[in-house]
Design an enzyme around this catalytic site. Structure first.
Site, PDB file in Angstrom:
ATOM      1  N   CYS A  41      35.753   7.132 -32.366  1.00 25.39           N
ATOM      2  CA  CYS A  41      35.366   8.514 -32.615  1.00 25.39           C
ATOM      3  C   CYS A  41      34.195   8.876 -31.708  1.00 25.39           C
ATOM      4  O   CYS A  41      33.419   7.999 -31.310  1.00 25.39           O
ATOM      5  CB  CYS A  41      34.955   8.628 -34.098  1.00 25.39           C
ATOM      6  SG  CYS A  41      34.292  10.228 -34.604  1.00 25.39           S
ATOM      7  N   GLY A  42      34.061  10.138 -31.392  1.00 32.11           N
ATOM      8  CA  GLY A  42      32.906  10.576 -30.620  1.00 32.11           C
ATOM      9  C   GLY A  42      31.587  10.291 -31.328  1.00 32.11           C
ATOM     10  O   GLY A  42      30.537  10.204 -30.687  1.00 32.11           O
TER      11      GLY A  42
END
Length: 168
Positions: A41-42
């Protein structure tokens, strides 16, 4: 599921990432930051801040509890072994991780049934919005605060809330 006034999110059964029980009752009387986590995930770099927070306050009765979840764009696809290796090798994670669970929908884990009714500082209640949403559980076993996924683990509002709960 609704919880009665005497229950705590920590009263539920959930497996540990490495097998067996995560034994949430061991955290009774401690301050716990529950975070749904993901490896791709970012927001994954938040693992750094979560580990720093965990290390900073562990001796005072605090822990982070990571809860892997693959419900947000498949960002936690790995096996338990892959997740454990990634967290350890990439971010030096020492805080406990649970089994991978759903945090929303019909298969939402009971742990999250006891969390989603609590509002964050912006008034959001209900479903988890994204990876790295955070819930602070006080020494009394009750939800003390909820933080959006974008709130960094070492943000002033989280550190202040943790310190306030540790002072109780």
């Amino acid at each position: 599921m609704t919880t009665d006034a005497s229950s705590s999110p920590l009263d539920v059964e959930i497996g540990a990432l490495t097998g067996g029980s995560a034994d949430l009752p061991q955290f009774a009387g401690k301050v716990v930051l529950i975070v749904n986590v993901a490896s791709k995930c970012g927001l994954t770099p938040q693992y750094n801040g979560l580990e720093k927070l965990h290390e900073r306050y562990a001796e005072q009765g605090f822990t982070v509890l990571g809860v892997p979840c693959n419900q947000f764009m498949g960002q936690e696809p790995g096996s338990a072994e892959e997740i454990a290796e990634f967290c350890s090798a990439t971010y030096g994670v020492t805080f406990p991780l649970t089994e991978k669970v759903d945090v929303n929908g019909d298969d939402r884990h009971a742990l999250y049934d006891g969390l989603v009714g609590f509002a964050d500082g912006e008034g959001h209640t209900g479903d988890i919005r994204w990876n790295f949403e955070k819930f602070l559980i006080g020494r009394d076993g009750k939800v003390a605060a909820r933080f959006s996924p974008q709130t960094e683990p070492e943000a002033t509002e989280i550190v202040t809330a943790v310190e306030a709960q540790l002072a109780v």
